[in-house]
Design a protein around this motif. Structure first.
Motif, PDB file in Angstrom:
ATOM      1  N   ARG A 147       0.839  -1.206   0.000  1.00 27.59           N
ATOM      2  CA  ARG A 147       0.000   0.000   0.000  1.00 27.59           C
ATOM      3  C   ARG A 147       0.873   1.255   0.000  1.00 27.59           C
ATOM      4  N   PRO A 148       0.479   2.291  -0.737  1.00 32.07           N
ATOM      5  CA  PRO A 148       1.230   3.545  -0.699  1.00 32.07           C
ATOM      6  C   PRO A 148       0.874   4.348   0.541  1.00 32.07           C
ATOM      7  N   LEU A 149       1.727   5.273   0.912  1.00 31.10           N
ATOM      8  CA  LEU A 149       1.469   6.152   2.046  1.00 31.10           C
ATOM      9  C   LEU A 149       0.148   6.882   1.823  1.00 31.10           C
ATOM     10  N   HIS A 160      -4.300  10.495   8.733  1.00 31.94           N
ATOM     11  CA  HIS A 160      -3.089  11.223   9.133  1.00 31.94           C
ATOM     12  C   HIS A 160      -1.984  11.094   8.090  1.00 31.94           C
ATOM     13  N   GLU A 161      -1.917   9.955   7.391  1.00 32.45           N
ATOM     14  CA  GLU A 161      -0.929   9.802   6.320  1.00 32.45           C
ATOM     15  C   GLU A 161      -1.326  10.629   5.101  1.00 32.45           C
ATOM     16  N   ALA A 162      -2.632  10.649   4.798  1.00 33.61           N
ATOM     17  CA  ALA A 162      -3.112  11.420   3.644  1.00 33.61           C
ATOM     18  C   ALA A 162      -2.846  12.908   3.845  1.00 33.61           C
ATOM     19  N   ALA A 163      -2.971  13.377   5.080  1.00 28.59           N
ATOM     20  CA  ALA A 163      -2.684  14.791   5.363  1.00 28.59           C
ATOM     21  C   ALA A 163      -1.224  15.113   5.068  1.00 28.59           C
ATOM     22  N   ALA A 164      -0.333  14.170   5.388  1.00 28.28           N
ATOM     23  CA  ALA A 164       1.088  14.371   5.096  1.00 28.28           C
ATOM     24  C   ALA A 164       1.338  14.382   3.593  1.00 28.28           C
ATOM     25  N   ARG A 207       8.937   0.966   7.976  1.00 24.86           N
ATOM     26  CA  ARG A 207       8.750   0.499   9.352  1.00 24.86           C
ATOM     27  C   ARG A 207       7.265   0.295   9.651  1.00 24.86           C
ATOM     28  N   THR A 208       6.440   1.250   9.226  1.00 25.23           N
ATOM     29  CA  THR A 208       4.995   1.128   9.439  1.00 25.23           C
ATOM     30  C   THR A 208       4.459  -0.132   8.774  1.00 25.23           C
ATOM     31  N   PRO A 228      12.336  -3.095  11.310  1.00 24.21           N
ATOM     32  CA  PRO A 228      13.488  -2.187  11.212  1.00 24.21           C
ATOM     33  C   PRO A 228      13.339  -0.977  12.122  1.00 24.21           C
ATOM     34  N   GLU A 229      14.450  -0.475  12.604  1.00 26.26           N
ATOM     35  CA  GLU A 229      14.436   0.724  13.428  1.00 26.26           C
ATOM     36  C   GLU A 229      13.977   1.922  12.592  1.00 26.26           C
ATOM     37  N   ASP A 230      13.349   2.869  13.278  1.00 24.48           N
ATOM     38  CA  ASP A 230      12.951   4.082  12.569  1.00 24.48           C
ATOM     39  C   ASP A 230      14.199   4.882  12.203  1.00 24.48           C
ATOM     40  N   GLY A 231      14.137   5.568  11.093  1.00 33.61           N
ATOM     41  CA  GLY A 231      15.278   6.356  10.631  1.00 33.61           C
ATOM     42  C   GLY A 231      14.796   7.524   9.796  1.00 33.61           C
TER      43      GLY A 231
END
Length: 499
Positions: A147-149, A160-164, A207-208, A228-231
């Motif tokens: 899935r895309p962001l 919240h992702e769509a707002a970004a 990561r999500t 994976p760690e967040d980066g």
């Protein structure tokens, strides 16, 4: 030596292979296991298989036991390598089901036939899947896969992702907006004069997705995998978002077998079209308007992004390309710590000029009549302009395709291009005029506009200056060491409500 590549009944397959080794009195050198790595897809990396090939070439073993031939490989080219090894170097290859012995003519014939049949079935399956994907896209249904962001796998909006995503497109669609790298830093929680403060700090999308997959595995009772760690966000991830037509509501099908083009640069050609050559719209809710997506593509395709060092078309200084030379009226450029006009040989110290201009602008922001000069956007007209621009850009794309297909001549293509581009430029100028203060509401509408200006990013500061005034630079008097404000002409732009 045992080679066991993939399979569901791992323990049983290992036991069968070990039994053969024991019966023949062979010492086991190593087990090679590629868990959940298909032997069918030649693009898949199979670390254990690659290590097995390296170990054989190093002379570490001289026999292979696999549960089945297709556990070893389903690639005819790889099979021929093992057949050569058997014929030329005496490699012994045995399968637990006893079907293929590469040391005999009959075994090699059977192995080749089985590999060919398996390959044919893979190709038929791939063709069926490709056709299903095309049909799904033609129906405007959300594609399967990662899935895309901003979207769930079924096409629903993740707010919240769509707002970004919306903010990413809004910022980059502005001509002097932040660069892709600056947006990536903003999503990572970074700060700086070029980093937009309006961007939310999000965890990396990879990561999500890993967390979501683990949640599905947990519900299914499966083993969880490392997260994976967040980066920091990478520019390539942001670029992939900006290039994706799905955000504008377009249905897209990309033929992965076509490697002739860079998909991220030619994604507009992957937008599916109906019998009238109109884009097929998806059954999901767009996050951005089509005209915003097209404006983003224009900025991404700007030749300056290819010829400069950073790949960015964003301005680095407040007055670059904004202030004008008072002698020739052309925009000044930056040269080290100075503003310069190459044609008029004008050179001014950047820090002194910027401090004076910002002092004047902040004085204007502090006036009590500020709210009286804010323009009201004519929303119906803006929507009509947006629709007209989209229609004209779609026409340009169709004409280009007609030229590519030898349906029209270059003369006709250039004629239509000139006419439509002229109309688009006029429409965009009108839209900018109507919306000139829309992006400045965070400053102009703040209870303390001066403080809001001071904490704004570079892009917003430039737009505030351009909203209120035109700045022209003149030569500084020779021999005078102190800054002379008279050499910086600041002409107010009269707005509605101003005299």
């Amino acid at each position: 030596m045992i080679a066991r590549l993939d399979g569901l009944a791992i323990d049983r397959q290992r036991e069968d292979c070990l039994k053969i080794a024991s019966e023949r009195g062979w010492a086991v050198y190593k087990e090679y296991v590629d868990q959940s790595k298909s032997a069918t897809d030649k693009t898949k990396v199979r670390p254990a298989y690659d290590q097995m090939v390296a170990d054989y070439e190093a002379g570490r073993f001289d026999a292979i036991i696999s549960y089945d031939l297709d556990r070893l490989t389903r690639q005819p080219r790889q099979l021929e390598d093992w057949i050569d090894a058997a014929q030329e170097h005496g490699l012994v290859s045995v399968t637990a089901n006893g079907e293929a012995d590469l040391g005999t003519n009959g075994g090699r014939l059977f192995a080749r036939m089985k590999a060919a049949v398996a390959r044919s079935e893979v190709e038929r399956k791939s063709a069926r899947q490709s056709r299903a994907h095309v049909q799904r896209a033609q129906q405007g249904r959300a594609p399967k896969g990662v899935r895309p962001l901003g979207y769930a796998t079924n096409g629903d909006i993740i707010e919240h992702e769509a707002a970004a995503v919306y903010e990413i497109f809004r910022l980059f669609s502005i001509e002097d907006g932040p660069s892709v790298a600056a947006i990536a830093r903003g999503l990572s929680g970074g700060t700086g004069p070029e980093v937009p403060s309006s961007l939310p700090h999000l965890p990396k999308h990879s990561r999500t997705l890993a967390i979501e997959r683990n949640e599905s595995r947990k519900e299914a009772g499966e083993e969880l995998k490392p997260v994976p760690e967040d980066g920091r966000w990478h520019s390539s991830t942001v670029l992939g978002i900006l290039r994706n037509p799905r955000y504008a509501g377009y249905s897209v099908y990309t033929d992965r077998r076509d490697r002739a083009k860079n998909k991220r640069q030619s994604w507009h050609t992957q937008i599916l079209r109906d019998e009238n050559n109109d884009p097929v719209l998806g059954q999901w809710t767009p996050i951005v308007e089509p005209e915003v997506w097209w404006r983003v593509q224009e900025r991404l395709n700007d030749p300056r992004r290819i010829t400069n060092r950073t790949g960015s078309t964003a301005r680095q200084h407040i007055g670059a390309g904004l202030y004008l030379c008072g002698l020739c009226d052309k925009p000044v450029i930056t040269h080290g710590t100075r503003y310069r006009c190459p044609d008029a040989e004008l050179i001014r110290t950047r820090k002194q000029v910027d401090e004076w201009v910002e002092r004047v602008v902040k004085a204007r922001l502090a006036r009590p009549d500020l709210q009286d000069v804010r323009l009201r956007v004519d929303e119906p007209r803006v929507k009509a302009i947006n629709a007209d621009i989209s229609a004209r850009k779609a026409k340009l794309l169709r004409v280009q395709q007609d030229y590519d297909n030898d349906l029209i001549e270059a003369f006709d293509l250039n004629r239509v291009r000139k006419r439509e581009n002229t109309a688009i430029e006029a429409l965009e100028a009108e839209r900018r005029s109507l919306m000139s203060s829309t992006d400045l509401d965070d400053v102009l509408g703040d209870d303390d506009p001066v403080a809001a200006y001071e904490r704004a990013d570079l892009m917003i500061k430039r737009r505030v200056i351009d909203f209120f005034c035109t700045v022209r630079l003149f030569p500084h008097p020779r021999g005078k060491k102190t800054f002379d404000p008279e050499t910086v002409q600041i002409t107010p732009k009269l707005r509605e409500g101003e005299a």
